[in-house]
Each structure stands twice: as C-alpha cells, then as structure tokens.
Design a protein around this motif. Structure first.
Motif, PDB file in Angstrom:
ATOM      1  N   ASP A  95      47.808  41.378  14.775  1.00 60.15           N
ATOM      2  CA  ASP A  95      48.932  40.356  14.769  1.00 60.15           C
ATOM      3  C   ASP A  95      50.081  41.284  14.383  1.00 60.15           C
ATOM      4  O   ASP A  95      51.166  41.090  15.193  1.00 60.15           O
ATOM      5  CB  ASP A  95      48.702  39.421  13.632  1.00 60.15           C
ATOM      6  CG  ASP A  95      49.780  38.253  13.513  1.00 60.15           C
ATOM      7  OD1 ASP A  95      50.376  38.184  12.684  1.00 60.15           O
ATOM      8  OD2 ASP A  95      50.318  37.811  14.641  1.00 60.15           O
ATOM      9  N   LEU A  96      49.941  42.164  13.543  1.00 64.77           N
ATOM     10  CA  LEU A  96      51.328  42.820  12.997  1.00 64.77           C
ATOM     11  C   LEU A  96      51.524  43.964  14.251  1.00 64.77           C
ATOM     12  O   LEU A  96      52.655  44.097  14.702  1.00 64.77           O
ATOM     13  CB  LEU A  96      50.794  43.769  11.722  1.00 64.77           C
ATOM     14  CG  LEU A  96      52.035  44.715  11.370  1.00 64.77           C
ATOM     15  CD1 LEU A  96      53.044  43.948  10.663  1.00 64.77           C
ATOM     16  CD2 LEU A  96      51.354  45.763  10.635  1.00 64.77           C
ATOM     17  N   LEU A  97      50.560  44.495  14.812  1.00 68.99           N
ATOM     18  CA  LEU A  97      51.026  45.275  15.956  1.00 68.99           C
ATOM     19  C   LEU A  97      51.398  44.750  17.215  1.00 68.99           C
ATOM     20  O   LEU A  97      52.309  45.445  17.432  1.00 68.99           O
ATOM     21  CB  LEU A  97      49.418  45.725  16.392  1.00 68.99           C
ATOM     22  CG  LEU A  97      48.808  47.226  15.634  1.00 68.99           C
ATOM     23  CD1 LEU A  97      47.240  47.406  16.162  1.00 68.99           C
ATOM     24  CD2 LEU A  97      49.523  48.359  15.690  1.00 68.99           C
ATOM     25  N   SER A  98      51.161  43.634  17.466  1.00 71.99           N
ATOM     26  CA  SER A  98      51.581  42.998  18.702  1.00 71.99           C
ATOM     27  C   SER A  98      53.126  42.587  18.119  1.00 71.99           C
ATOM     28  O   SER A  98      54.056  42.673  18.926  1.00 71.99           O
ATOM     29  CB  SER A  98      50.743  41.752  19.002  1.00 71.99           C
ATOM     30  OG  SER A  98      50.805  40.751  18.250  1.00 71.99           O
ATOM     31  N   ARG A  99      53.360  42.034  16.847  1.00 60.32           N
ATOM     32  CA  ARG A  99      54.690  41.410  16.360  1.00 60.32           C
ATOM     33  C   ARG A  99      55.562  42.579  16.367  1.00 60.32           C
ATOM     34  O   ARG A  99      56.787  42.399  16.740  1.00 60.32           O
ATOM     35  CB  ARG A  99      54.395  40.799  15.335  1.00 60.32           C
ATOM     36  CG  ARG A  99      54.015  39.176  15.477  1.00 60.32           C
ATOM     37  CD  ARG A  99      54.307  38.460  14.129  1.00 60.32           C
ATOM     38  NE  ARG A  99      53.515  38.633  13.201  1.00 60.32           N
ATOM     39  CZ  ARG A  99      54.026  39.353  11.943  1.00 60.32           C
ATOM     40  NH1 ARG A  99      55.457  39.083  11.915  1.00 60.32           N
ATOM     41  NH2 ARG A  99      53.330  39.614  11.133  1.00 60.32           N
ATOM     42  N   VAL A 100      55.294  43.716  15.720  1.00 52.96           N
ATOM     43  CA  VAL A 100      56.075  44.543  15.287  1.00 52.96           C
ATOM     44  C   VAL A 100      56.088  45.821  16.141  1.00 52.96           C
ATOM     45  O   VAL A 100      57.343  46.383  16.295  1.00 52.96           O
ATOM     46  CB  VAL A 100      55.810  45.005  13.694  1.00 52.96           C
ATOM     47  CG1 VAL A 100      56.722  46.055  13.352  1.00 52.96           C
ATOM     48  CG2 VAL A 100      55.891  43.806  12.839  1.00 52.96           C
ATOM     49  N   PHE A 101      54.929  46.202  16.669  1.00 58.42           N
ATOM     50  CA  PHE A 101      54.783  47.516  17.451  1.00 58.42           C
ATOM     51  C   PHE A 101      54.546  47.174  18.876  1.00 58.42           C
ATOM     52  O   PHE A 101      54.083  48.348  19.464  1.00 58.42           O
ATOM     53  CB  PHE A 101      54.018  48.463  16.610  1.00 58.42           C
ATOM     54  CG  PHE A 101      54.250  48.833  15.205  1.00 58.42           C
ATOM     55  CD1 PHE A 101      53.727  48.204  14.276  1.00 58.42           C
ATOM     56  CD2 PHE A 101      55.307  49.645  14.979  1.00 58.42           C
ATOM     57  CE1 PHE A 101      54.066  48.439  12.901  1.00 58.42           C
ATOM     58  CE2 PHE A 101      55.752  50.120  13.718  1.00 58.42           C
ATOM     59  CZ  PHE A 101      54.922  49.674  12.668  1.00 58.42           C
ATOM     60  N   GLY A 102      54.848  45.881  19.294  1.00 59.32           N
ATOM     61  CA  GLY A 102      54.540  46.201  20.827  1.00 59.32           C
ATOM     62  C   GLY A 102      53.093  46.409  21.364  1.00 59.32           C
ATOM     63  O   GLY A 102      52.638  46.889  22.299  1.00 59.32           O
ATOM     64  N   GLY A 103      52.117  46.264  20.370  1.00 59.30           N
ATOM     65  CA  GLY A 103      50.773  46.517  20.540  1.00 59.30           C
ATOM     66  C   GLY A 103      50.295  47.889  20.450  1.00 59.30           C
ATOM     67  O   GLY A 103      49.148  48.403  20.645  1.00 59.30           O
ATOM     68  N   SER A 104      51.408  48.691  20.024  1.00 56.56           N
ATOM     69  CA  SER A 104      50.798  50.212  20.041  1.00 56.56           C
ATOM     70  C   SER A 104      50.434  50.679  18.826  1.00 56.56           C
ATOM     71  O   SER A 104      51.106  50.886  17.814  1.00 56.56           O
ATOM     72  CB  SER A 104      52.317  50.927  20.416  1.00 56.56           C
ATOM     73  OG  SER A 104      52.087  52.516  19.904  1.00 56.56           O
ATOM     74  N   THR A 105      49.014  51.135  18.821  1.00 56.49           N
ATOM     75  CA  THR A 105      48.666  51.838  17.519  1.00 56.49           C
ATOM     76  C   THR A 105      48.946  53.126  17.160  1.00 56.49           C
ATOM     77  O   THR A 105      49.317  53.192  16.017  1.00 56.49           O
ATOM     78  CB  THR A 105      46.746  51.748  17.648  1.00 56.49           C
ATOM     79  OG1 THR A 105      46.131  50.703  18.288  1.00 56.49           O
ATOM     80  CG2 THR A 105      46.376  52.538  16.458  1.00 56.49           C
ATOM     81  N   GLU A 106      49.470  53.676  18.196  1.00 52.06           N
ATOM     82  CA  GLU A 106      50.144  55.019  17.881  1.00 52.06           C
ATOM     83  C   GLU A 106      51.305  54.767  17.192  1.00 52.06           C
ATOM     84  O   GLU A 106      51.794  55.509  16.145  1.00 52.06           O
ATOM     85  CB  GLU A 106      50.393  55.713  19.099  1.00 52.06           C
ATOM     86  CG  GLU A 106      50.956  57.036  18.853  1.00 52.06           C
ATOM     87  CD  GLU A 106      51.455  57.603  20.181  1.00 52.06           C
ATOM     88  OE1 GLU A 106      51.346  57.050  21.399  1.00 52.06           O
ATOM     89  OE2 GLU A 106      51.865  58.800  20.480  1.00 52.06           O
ATOM     90  N   LYS A 107      52.182  53.969  17.511  1.00 49.64           N
ATOM     91  CA  LYS A 107      53.509  53.721  16.654  1.00 49.64           C
ATOM     92  C   LYS A 107      53.252  53.509  15.338  1.00 49.64           C
ATOM     93  O   LYS A 107      53.835  54.017  14.373  1.00 49.64           O
ATOM     94  CB  LYS A 107      54.283  52.439  17.252  1.00 49.64           C
ATOM     95  CG  LYS A 107      54.796  53.012  18.571  1.00 49.64           C
ATOM     96  CD  LYS A 107      55.976  51.649  19.062  1.00 49.64           C
ATOM     97  CE  LYS A 107      56.446  52.006  20.658  1.00 49.64           C
ATOM     98  NZ  LYS A 107      56.962  50.920  21.097  1.00 49.64           N
ATOM     99  N   LEU A 108      52.250  52.723  15.147  1.00 43.80           N
ATOM    100  CA  LEU A 108      52.038  52.161  13.705  1.00 43.80           C
ATOM    101  C   LEU A 108      51.334  53.339  13.043  1.00 43.80           C
ATOM    102  O   LEU A 108      51.613  53.749  11.671  1.00 43.80           O
ATOM    103  CB  LEU A 108      50.661  50.986  13.412  1.00 43.80           C
ATOM    104  CG  LEU A 108      50.347  50.752  12.154  1.00 43.80           C
ATOM    105  CD1 LEU A 108      51.494  50.449  11.244  1.00 43.80           C
ATOM    106  CD2 LEU A 108      49.558  49.623  12.133  1.00 43.80           C
TER     107      LEU A 108
END
Lengths: 126, 126
Positions: A87-100
């Motif tokens: 949920d956080l990935l999609s809301r905040v990082f556009g789905g990108s694990t790498e960005k997180l």
DNA sequence: TACGATTAAATCAAATTTGGTTATTTAGTT
DNA sequence: AACTAAATAACCAAATTTGATTTAATCGTA
C-alpha cells in the motif's frame, strides 16, 4: 460524498492483529489484557467489536463455539505486513521497491548487523 | 469517542502534495487539472480545500497574495515520504528498518540493476 | 430435575471526530 | 454586471470507543 473505506487494516485493527500474530489463539478478554499491558487500555467491548470486525474481514477465525469464544490468526503477519508495505509502495513510491530501498538506505547509516543481513540477501540473489 | 486524527498526510492530501512536488508552484486549479489527468477527477472546491489544509499543516506555502493564489511545496518529497515510511516502520515493524528490509528483499527477486544499486550504496557505507 | 439468581461474555446501539467531497456564499477583477 | 477564484457551510460514511442490553453458562436451592 462518502468517505472511502480503508483499503488496509486501520491502526487499531492492526494493533489487535499483531496481538493475535504474537500469541496465537486468544479470547477477546486475552487480547484486551495484552493491549493494556502494551499501553492501550480499551474497554472489553471495544476489543470484542474490533475482533469481530477482523473476523468479518477474514483476518482471524473463530476456533470455538462455546463461550468464551476463541480466535486465532487466519493470515500470517508476513501477509498482513506485505499488504501494508504494498500500500505504501503504491501510494508513495509509484510501486517501485527500488525507490523505497534507496530511500531507506540513504537516510541512515546502517548498523553492521543490518549491512551484513542485506549483503547476505544480495549474495543469495546472485 | 472520537476518531483519531491521521498522524501523517491522508491519502488525498498525499496525492496533492505529490502534484506540488512534481510541478513546483501551482494554483489550485492547476492542481485540479493535474489530478484529473492522473485519473482523480475532483471538483475545484475539493482541491482548494485540501490545498488550504496542506497550507495550514505547513506542507505548502502561498507565494502570491493576488488571485489566483499560487502555492509551492514547503517540504521536499523526501521529507514527506520519509515521514510516511517512519510511520509504517513504527506501526508495523516496531521501528526496525532491518525487518522492513528483509520483508522487501524476501518477497521478490531483485533485478540486476536493483542489486547493483543496493550493492553500491552498501559499499559506500563500509 | 427444575427454576431462579448470578456472572461472564456477546451483541447492539449510539456518540464523536475525522476524512472526503462539493454546493453555496463571499470576495475580487474586469 | 459578469465572471472567476476563495472561503465557508454542509453532507455523508468511516474509524473508534463504550455503555446498555441481551444471551448463555453456571451455581445453588428446593
């Protein structure tokens, strides 16, 4: 316009789910006591209501038909936490694990233990 | 008993904050249009209200006193996202970055590029 | 055994604030 | 006056909480 329902567990639901994942099979009274020990002092009926909500959402299952009812987790903590992370990935990082990941690694120097854990996992993925 | 206030930006507030971080100085109408392009079609007044809320919370600042008012981000996206990540860490992982890292890395095989990025950051921390 | 009293637990109903949304009103500009 | 933008008021459902009420189980007594 109606307010949309939370997609994931709400804060209080998560707290109760964590108690179940830590302890397994419990009565609502058990849960209440555990929460109180952890500093969240709620009335029995509050906890019972939230447990029922978790039951309706399929996060716990009832294990007995006699009183006091007992419940146990129907989903693992991994599954629950993964949903919240997604949920956080999609809301905040556009789905990108790498960005997180980059965000996590850029903001704080990792401890030796953390670096070793990460290195080991990286090595396992080569 | 009251429903507690969200500790961090709510879902809709975050969407608007992201528009500001992507584009810089904007009017509420600009924001509305950007959101609509992204598939979130809200009334102008909805967006203006939320922008005002962000202003009151200190996430944006007003840059003009003439109409139409213009606003720009008062906080970086890094700061905003870090707060949201911290919130997740504390609620779900008891504050442990390592647990989140392990959770992320255990669930999906990283691409070569991702591994290299992580390895580089790891190396920089040695 | 049957029944009433008592206790514990479950269910129900309601209160309160928040988040999301938008129409309406107010203010400013041309 | 007409138009545009900002501020305000209002509506609705969600989240949280809990007291009141109901239900079930147990115990004591006849």
């Amino acid at each position: 316009m109606a307010r949309p329902k939370a997609k994931e567990l709400t804060e209080r639901e998560l707290e109760i789910m964590q108690v179940f994942c830590d302890h397994g099979e419990l009565t609502p009274q058990d849960v209440r006591d555990r929460l109180a020990e952890a500093g969240r002092d709620l009335a029995y009926t509050t906890v019972a209501t939230l447990v029922r909500i978790l039951l309706e959402k399929g996060f716990v299952r009832q294990t007995t038909d006699e009183r006091p009812f007992r419940y146990e987790p129907a989903r693992s903590f991994d599954e629950v936490s993964n949903n919240l992370v997604n949920d956080l990935l999609s809301r905040v990082f556009g789905g990108s694990t790498e960005k997180l990941l980059v965000s996590l690694l850029d903001r704080k120097k990792l401890s030796k233990k953390e670096r070793e854990t990460l290195q080991r996992i990286l090595d396992e993925q080569k």
